[in-house]
Design an enzyme around this catalytic site. Structure first.
Site, PDB file in Angstrom:
ATOM      1  N   PRO A 180      20.185 -34.141   8.451  1.00  0.00           N
ATOM      2  CG  PRO A 180      20.996 -35.825   7.071  1.00  0.00           C
ATOM      3  CD  PRO A 180      20.979 -34.328   7.230  1.00  0.00           C
ATOM      4  CG  PHE A 181      21.723 -37.983  12.434  1.00  0.00           C
ATOM      5  CD1 PHE A 181      21.012 -39.132  12.768  1.00  0.00           C
ATOM      6  CD2 PHE A 181      22.611 -38.040  11.372  1.00  0.00           C
ATOM      7  CE1 PHE A 181      21.201 -40.321  12.076  1.00  0.00           C
ATOM      8  CE2 PHE A 181      22.809 -39.222  10.665  1.00  0.00           C
ATOM      9  CZ  PHE A 181      22.100 -40.367  11.022  1.00  0.00           C
ATOM     10  NE  ARG A 182      15.384 -31.953  16.095  1.00  0.00           N
ATOM     11  CZ  ARG A 182      14.395 -31.571  15.287  1.00  0.00           C
ATOM     12  NH1 ARG A 182      13.850 -32.421  14.416  1.00  0.00           N
ATOM     13  NH2 ARG A 182      13.942 -30.331  15.325  1.00  0.00           N
ATOM     14  CG  LEU A 183      23.773 -32.979  13.656  1.00  0.00           C
ATOM     15  CD1 LEU A 183      24.969 -33.829  13.289  1.00  0.00           C
ATOM     16  CD2 LEU A 183      24.018 -32.251  14.978  1.00  0.00           C
TER      17      LEU A 183
END
Length: 204
Positions: A180-183
Site C-alpha cells: 500500500p501507498f507505493r511502499l
C-alpha cells in the site's frame, strides 16, 4: 488469486531460485495467459536498447532459458554482447522479478530436446520464418510454410542450425511486491565471487 501480503516471506529466502519457483507456481494458478512470459532486454552494437516478450522455457541454478532464431534481431544482439536482462510481471499477483547477467548458449542436446517437444507446426515455422527480416507479404510466409510442410511430410523435422537457446546466468535477481501507498517490498540477490548470494533489501 488474492494478493495476500503475508505469503511473501523474504526473510526465509536464502537464495533466489527457490523463491522464483514459488512465485512462478503462484503465477501459473493466477495468470490468465502465459505465466512464463517475460520481457527480454538486449542492446544492439551501437548500445541502443531493445526489448520484446519471450517465453521462459526452463530455469535452474545455472540460469533462465529461452529459445529463438539466432539470426533474428534479438539473437544477433545477444551474440554480439552475450549479455541480457529479463523482467517478469505478474499483474494478478502484483509482483515483478528482474534478472540481469551474462548469457551462454544452451547445449545442442538441450536445444534438440526442447525442439522435439514443440508442436509440429512450430517446428515447421522455425524453418519457414526468416525471423526479424523484411517480409514481402503474408502470402510469402504461407508459401514457405507450405513448402517446408511438404519437405518434411514424413519423418522427423530436424532442428535448424540457426535455431537454439540462450541461458541468462544471473548476476542479480530482484523481487518486487506491491504494498500500500507505493511502499513496496524490494529484495535483490547479488551473486558473490564464490557463487553465494548476498541478499539486500532496497528502498521502494
Amino acid at each position: 488469486m488474492k494478493n495476500d501480503l503475508k505469503q511473501v516471506d523474504f526473510t526465509e529466502a536464502g537464495e533466489p531460485f527457490r523463491l522464483f519457483a514459488k512465485w512462478l507456481q503462484d503465477a501459473e494458478r493466477s495468470e490468465p495467459n502465459d505465466p512464463n512470459a517475460t520481457a527480454l532486454a538486449t542492446v544492439d552494437p551501437d548500445g541502443m536498447p531493445n526489448i520484446r516478450m519471450v517465453l521462459l522455457k526452463g530455469f535452474d541454478e545455472r540460469g533462465f532459458v529461452f529459445y529463438t532464431n539466432f539470426e533474428s534481431t534479438k539473437g544477433q544482439e545477444i551474440l554480439s554482447s552475450m549479455k541480457a536482462a529479463m523482467c517478469f510481471h505478474w499483474k494478478s499477483l502484483r509482483r515483478q522479478v528482474r534478472v540481469r547477467g551474462p548469457v551462454e548458449k544452451v547445449t545442442g542436446e538441450e536445444a534438440d530436446a526442447y525442439y522435439v517437444s514443440r508442436p509440429r507446426g512450430s517446428r515447421i515455422g522455425a524453418w519457414a520464418s526468416k525471423q526479424s527480416r523484411p517480409l514481402e507479404n503474408r502470402f510469402a510466409l504461407e508459401k514457405a510454410v507450405a513448402e517446408y510442410t511438404a519437405k518434411f511430410a514424413v519423418g522427423e523435422i530436424p532442428r535448424p542450425d540457426y535455431w537454439s537457446g540462450f541461458r541468462i546466468k544471473p548476476m542479480s535477481i530482484e523481487f518486487w511486491h506491491d504494498r500500500p501507498f507505493r511502499l513496496h517490498d524490494r529484495i535483490i540477490f547479488t551473486r558473490e565471487g564464490d557463487g553465494s548470494w548476498l541478499k539486500t533489501r532496497l528502498y521502494p
